[in-house]
Design an enzyme around this catalytic site. Structure first.
Site, PDB file in Angstrom:
ATOM      1  N   GLU A  31       0.867  -1.169   0.000  1.00  0.00           N
ATOM      2  CA  GLU A  31       0.000   0.000   0.000  1.00  0.00           C
ATOM      3  C   GLU A  31       0.908   1.223   0.000  1.00  0.00           C
ATOM      4  OE1 GLU A  31      -2.233   0.829   3.540  1.00  0.00           O
ATOM      5  OE2 GLU A  31      -3.507   2.282   2.518  1.00  0.00           O
ATOM      6  N   ARG A 258       6.909 -12.189   8.881  1.00  0.00           N
ATOM      7  CA  ARG A 258       7.563 -10.947   8.499  1.00  0.00           C
ATOM      8  C   ARG A 258       8.900 -10.829   9.211  1.00  0.00           C
ATOM      9  NH1 ARG A 258       3.408  -7.015   9.875  1.00  0.00           N
ATOM     10  NH2 ARG A 258       4.331  -6.009   8.099  1.00  0.00           N
ATOM     11  N   LYS A 268       5.283   0.901  10.662  1.00  0.00           N
ATOM     12  CA  LYS A 268       5.062   2.186  10.016  1.00  0.00           C
ATOM     13  C   LYS A 268       4.862   3.278  11.058  1.00  0.00           C
ATOM     14  CE  LYS A 268       3.225   0.842   5.795  1.00  0.00           C
ATOM     15  NZ  LYS A 268       2.067   0.257   5.116  1.00  0.00           N
TER      16      LYS A 268
END
Length: 750
Positions: A31, A258, A268
């Site tokens: 994204e 991850r 983020k």
RNA sequence: UGGGGUAUCGCCAAGCGGUAAGGCACCAGUUUUUGGUACUGGCAUUCGGGGGUUCGAAUCCCUCUACCCCAUCCA
């Protein structure tokens, strides 16, 4: 390249082999709402890597379904990251927003199929109706709306006739599903926002769960690889694709863990906090784990890729040690980069017996790096050495210059200390030294032995440079927030001194400053007037480590963690009755009896088989172990055999016609094909070989073929017995009687 | 607490019923005009715990424990 296959590669190979797909198509689907970091690098490495490995292709798709958070500057950064890492996406960059019209058609189709409805509950109500993890939710009354009403409402939503939050489109799945994600997930919401690509064209935007699977399908993706937190979303992924009855082939989702690195934050939110709070200098601050940060610091793409390869791909949440990354960059730069002399903390040395000046020819690369190139190193009476390379009162094991110990100037002469000059405060400000004219590097006839060679620069020609020393951003191994920041993560040295060739010749952008580490000419701030170097990573330093460590080293707790046994649910009276019968009447052991008694399916199967064959123990073992697995994997209904076959199989076992090992093999065949076990044994000739005369030569052969293992065995490695048994069994296709093989092997090997 | 996952060396990680791969870290030693590199050797009698099946289990069965994810109109 990592030689062992990861689980994704295994899946891909299987799918290719089975002909499920002709070509592998993956995609990297970020994204565009933040700058890419090393976690993205792992995803890029996996997706593009698999496509490359299997001659497929990989798309770059911006998952831009949320107009309020996304921006075109992020798509540029994402593109840059992929290119920098050395990959090429197939065709143009794709955008989920390109598929908005197609997605809208699919939504209408779902409505028409009665599988989606417009809900007009408030946000809060929707949350309430969803239920909790333990309680089922309840369906909205709006789920009753007719197809035509839903179609009409959706169109008007699209046309902007409603305010945000007034309606949503939901899939009609199951409000009581144990998987919360399946409780009528939202498909579309109203957003009167400006989208960075589609502008104000759309008033409704698809949700991830609706858009992602269909985008994958539209692009012909075969393997949709994402991280672990989407495991629960896989059910919707499949639901949407299956419900729409799309023409195959369609993609399947696979999840991996991850990347996490200690002393590092990757989220983020936390990264944003660091940048916006001014704790670092922008997104490309070399202390950040962003791609831009690593690049600015001087990391190479090769090193990052090697790191991704080394840490592997798996499904276990893990935290990789930063030292693994540091190893990768050191290892890469070691074989690439010129070595130069730089003095970070200068101390003046006057060589009293030297007059004039000269230029020393010095190679850029050490003997073990197969690269050519050299430069002139000016030498004169006044030089600078690093302050740490002189000690008036040296600790034990100190190799550098002391009042008693001479040292070599790298590529130059050996010097010894004659006098220490101090200021009024007692600080050493200069060393008076003498050099040995016959000790010059390359033709040293002095016979003086030194313990080390140190870096230096000539005072008359050295260039002043700024050096930025970066250390880990966090002092805590598992940082939570800004309170864990390392206050010394950046140290700026304004007046380091470097040999002139670095600035004048510019043999490279990255250097090893000998005995210090690897450094990178800062791509933004470097000018010839004011050169700036960033520290990429230090050299391994076994001396510094020896000096600092020593004392701490917490001894690891030797005792194993004590595990508490939890409570086991008590048996019902009925189960208790079974258990009694099994243990007492049929003489099963407690564990087997327990498993059987608690499982209705297993016990009824057992009871039935018992009526056909009276071998309670063998039958029970077969059912509790093999049949249980089969049921677990495929479900009871899918069972290809009944009690009768089980009894037959067990009977052969009782007669010792087949060994246990063969029985498992036969069982598997039987479970797969539903064939009669007796027939399988006959057809494949699986009858057990128990005659020692037949087995012995086989063992002889195995022994003859593995002389080193025989040695090892005789030397005491008794585990190898299993190895020999295994080999012999393999040679007979598993038919040899293992008991006999064991005995014979043991006897032969003494 | 329902569901979905995961547990193999200090950190990653192979392994899929027959000898516990490999990398990082660490510890020795050799080479070295970088206390770097390279090289050699050492690093899990045991796979989260407990039972069971088997000649043989990290691998199959049962059970317990710990950790992660899910109740955003984020992705």
């Amino acid at each position: 390249m990592n030689e062992s296959k990861n689980f994704l590669e295994s899946i891909v190979e299987k799918d290719l082999q089975s002909g499920k797909y002709k070509e592998i198509v993956t995609r990297f689907p970020p994204e565009p709402n933040g700058f890419p970091h090393i976690g993205h690098a792992k995803s890029i490495f996996i997706n593009f890597g698999i496509a490359r490995e299997y001659n497929g292709h990989c798309n770059l798709r911006m998952d831009d379904t949320n107009p309020t958070t996304e921006d075109t500057k992020y798509v540029e950064a994402l593109k840059d990251a992929v290119i920098w890492l050395g990959y090429k996406w197939d065709g143009n960059v794709r955008f989920t927003s390109d598929y908005f019209p197609a997605l809208y058609e699919y939504a209408k189709k779902l409505i028409t199929m009665g599988k989606a409805y417009v809900d007009s509950l408030s946000e809060e109500e929707i949350r309430e109706y969803r239920g909790t993890v333990t309680e089922a939710g309840k369906r909205s009354k709006f789920a009753q709306r007719s197809i035509s009403e839903n179609l009409d409402l959706l169109e008007r939503m699209k046309n902007g006739e409603f305010a945000e939050g007034e309606h949503v489109l939901r899939a009609k799945i199951d409000m009581a599903a144990p998987n919360m994600k399946l409780r009528d997930p939202l498909l579309y919401r109203i957003r009167h926002a400006h989208h960075f690509r589609t502008g104000n064209e759309w008033k409704i935007y698809p949700m991830y769960d609706f858009a992602h699977c269909l985008s994958d399908y539209i692009e012909g993706v075969t393997h949709s690889i994402c991280t672990l937190e989407f495991e629960n979303n896989r059910d919707i992924y499949n639901w949407v694709l299956d419900t729409l009855e799309l023409e195959p082939p369609r993609p399947y989702q696979h999840e991996f863990a991850r990347l996490n690195i200690n002393y590092t934050v990757m989220s983020k939110r936390k990264l944003l906090e660091l940048v916006e709070g001014g704790y670092v200098n922008g997104w490309d601050d070399p202390r950040l784990p962003t791609i831009a940060g690593y690049r600015r610091k001087g990391y190479t793409a090769e090193a990052i890729l090697t790191f991704c390869d080394q840490v592997g791909v798996a499904k276990a949440n893990s935290i990789v040690d930063v030292s693994q990354l540091e190893f990768c960059i050191r290892d890469d730069l070691n074989k690439k980069v010129p070595r130069v002399l730089c003095v970070l903390n200068p101390l003046k040395v006057t060589i009293e017996n030297y007059e004039g000046r000269e230029e020393i020819d010095a190679p850029y690369y050490p003997h073990d790096v197969p690269k050519e190139g050299s430069r002139k190193l000016p030498f004169s009476r006044e030089i600078y050495i690093n302050r740490e390379d002189f000690e008036e009162n040296p600790p034990k094991g100190y190799y550098r210059l002391t009042p008693q110990q001479p040292v070599r100037l790298r590529h130059g002469y050996i010097i010894s200390c004659k006098e220490i000059i101090k200021d009024d405060a007692g600080n050493i400000i200069e060393i008076k030294a003498a050099y040995y004219p016959d000790s010059k590097s390359g033709n040293d006839t002095s016979g003086i032995k030194v313990k080390s060679a140190i870096q230096w620069v000539s005072a008359d020609s050295a260039k002043e440079v700024e050096v930025r020393l970066y250390e880990r951003l966090y002092k805590s191994e598992f940082p939570e927030g800004i309170e864990d920041l390392n206050p010394n993560s950046l140290q700026i040295i304004k007046n380091a001194l470097i040999e002139p060739a670095v600035v004048t010749e510019k043999p490279d952008k990255r250097f090893q400053f000998e005995r210090e580490g690897y450094f990178y000419a800062d791509p933004l701030d470097y000018t010839d007037e004011k050169p700036v170097f960033n520290k990429i990573v230090g050299l391994k330093d076994s001396w510094g480590k020896k000096k600092t460590e020593k004392q701490p080293r917490a001894k690891k707790s030797q005792e194993k963690k004590i595990q508490i046994d939890g409570e086991v649910t008590p048996m019902t009276p009925q189960q208790e009755k079974f258990f009694q019968r099994y243990t007492q009447e049929l003489k099963l052991n407690n564990e087997v009896a327990n498993t059987l008694a608690r499982d209705e399916i297993l016990s009824s199967l057992y009871e039935e088989a018992l009526t056909l064959l009276n071998t309670p123990v063998n039958l029970a073992n077969l059912i509790v172990n093999e049949v249980a697995r089969e049921i677990k994997e495929k479900g009871f209904e899918a069972l290809q055999f009944a009690a009768k076959e089980l009894a037959q199989l067990t009977a052969m076992l009782d007669e010792e016609k087949i060994s246990n090992k063969i029985a498992k093999q036969v069982f598997e065949e039987m479970a797969k094909s539903g064939k009669n076990p007796t027939k399988i044994v006959e057809e494949k000739g699986l009858v057990q070989i128990s005659d020692p005369a037949l087995i012995e030569p086989i063992i002889e052969e195995v022994i003859a073929k593995n002389p080193d293992n025989v040695e090892k065995f005789k030397a005491g490695n008794k585990k190898l017995l299993g190895f020999f048994v295994g080999q012999a069994l393999k040679a007979t296709g598993g038919k040899a009687n293992p008991k006999i093989v064991n005995e014979l092997v043991a006897k032969k090997l003494g």
